[in-house]
Design an enzyme around this catalytic site. Structure first.
Site, mmCIF file in Angstrom:
data_model
loop_
_atom_site.group_PDB
_atom_site.id
_atom_site.type_symbol
_atom_site.label_atom_id
_atom_site.label_comp_id
_atom_site.label_asym_id
_atom_site.label_seq_id
_atom_site.Cartn_x
_atom_site.Cartn_y
_atom_site.Cartn_z
ATOM 1 N N ILE B 77 3.989 -21.155 49.189
ATOM 2 C CA ILE B 77 4.851 -20.361 48.315
ATOM 3 C C ILE B 77 5.315 -21.254 47.171
ATOM 4 C CG2 ILE B 77 7.124 -19.267 48.210
ATOM 5 C CD1 ILE B 77 6.700 -18.339 51.044
ATOM 6 N N CYS B 78 5.155 -20.785 45.939
ATOM 7 C CA CYS B 78 5.545 -21.579 44.766
ATOM 8 C C CYS B 78 7.055 -21.779 44.744
ATOM 9 C CB CYS B 78 5.120 -20.883 43.484
ATOM 10 S SG CYS B 78 5.848 -21.648 42.026
ATOM 11 N N ILE B 79 7.457 -23.033 44.618
ATOM 12 C CA ILE B 79 8.889 -23.340 44.714
ATOM 13 C C ILE B 79 9.683 -22.777 43.535
ATOM 14 C CG2 ILE B 79 8.664 -25.644 43.673
ATOM 15 C CD1 ILE B 79 10.906 -26.485 45.724
ATOM 16 N N ALA B 82 9.930 -19.097 43.938
ATOM 17 C CA ALA B 82 10.724 -18.793 45.129
ATOM 18 C C ALA B 82 12.216 -18.961 44.861
ATOM 19 C CB ALA B 82 10.287 -19.680 46.285
#
Lengths: 136, 130
Positions: B77-79, B82
């Site tokens: 998941i892209c930080i 996110a």
């Protein structure tokens, strides 16, 4: 970091505001620049609005990220393919877009335009020539 | 063939994460590898463990978690995406002084570099989105 060099194309099809796609696409391009790949960007459909000059977002309370496009040359992102038909369909010409340049290290750092106008058919060729296409 | 998968749209609102899941399952069943699945834009919302769909509906996050467990998939998941949308793992919640975290089993939070790396390493990168 990998030594493989692939051709990456970031396809931008959406208007700069209204949805977050354009802004988050640019974030990928900037991070991706650190990987020394062969990077191009494509602007078609409403995506051509991303490059227009004179964007003012004050009244909508969103960040105007359009100046970042002019810094792309410093990240060695120097190929911005803009589809002629998409511009024409929206009543736009090259004059409506920001002046985006890069310094060509192979030509005594001469300043050259990053925007390359291509026809829809030529855009298809640009896409066919890529290894990785990320579409936003 | 080694596939990299990008999921750009949120669960339930959009079918992209379902199609990506079905694609991943079919690819694995066909003997292919999935080098990574990268969740970006609203796609990051697939990774919350707090989703409670009606009982007669699919549970998208649990489907991914089970698939990841079975095939040792790397679900990233892209930080940046996110954080905007309120998805935090335990470390990030502590670091940001938040009182909860919500990342499901089998998912991990990392940077956009993982997307580029996936593009370099995979034979084919397939995007599911709008």
């Amino acid at each position: 970091m990998s030594e493989t060099v692939k051709k990456f194309l970031y396809v931008n099809r959406k208007a700069p505001y209204g949805t977050i796609y354009a802004q988050e696409s640019l974030e990928v391009v900037l991070i991706g620049a650190a990987f020394d790949q062969d990077v191009s960007m494509a602007f078609l459909d409403d995506g051509v609005f991303q490059l227009t000059k004179g964007q003012d977002t004050k009244e909508i309370g969103l960040k105007n990220f359009s100046p970042t496009f002019r810094a792309l040359g410093d990240f060695e992102v120097t190929k911005l393919y803009v589809e002629k038909e998409s511009l024409a369909e929206r009543g736009l010409t090259l004059e409506d877009l920001q002046n985006i340049e890069y310094e060509d290290e192979d030509d005594d750092w001469a300043e050259k335009p990053s925007i390359r106008l291509v026809s829809r058919a030529e855009m298809a060729d640009v896409m066919a020539d890529q290894d990785v296409i990320l579409s936003f | 063939m080694k596939f990299g998968i990008v999921v750009n749209e949120g669960p339930y609102t959009h079918q992209a994460s379902d199609t990506a899941y079905n694609f991943a399952k079919a690819a694995l069943a066909g003997g292919h590898d999935i080098s990574r699945v990268f969740f970006y834009h609203d796609g990051v919302n697939v990774g919350t463990r707090l989703s409670i769909p009606p009982q007669d509906d699919r549970q998208i996050q649990e489907q991914w978690t089970a698939l990841a467990k079975e095939h040792d998939l790397d679900l990233v998941i892209c930080i940046a995406a996110a954080q905007r949308r309120g998805l935090l793992d335990e470390n990030e919640a502590t670091r940001q002084g938040k009182d909860a975290n919500n990342i499901a089993d089998g998912f991990r939070i990392s940077g956009l570099g993982q997307l580029i790396e996936m593009g370099i390493q995979a034979d084919r990168t397939v995007t599911f989105g709008d």
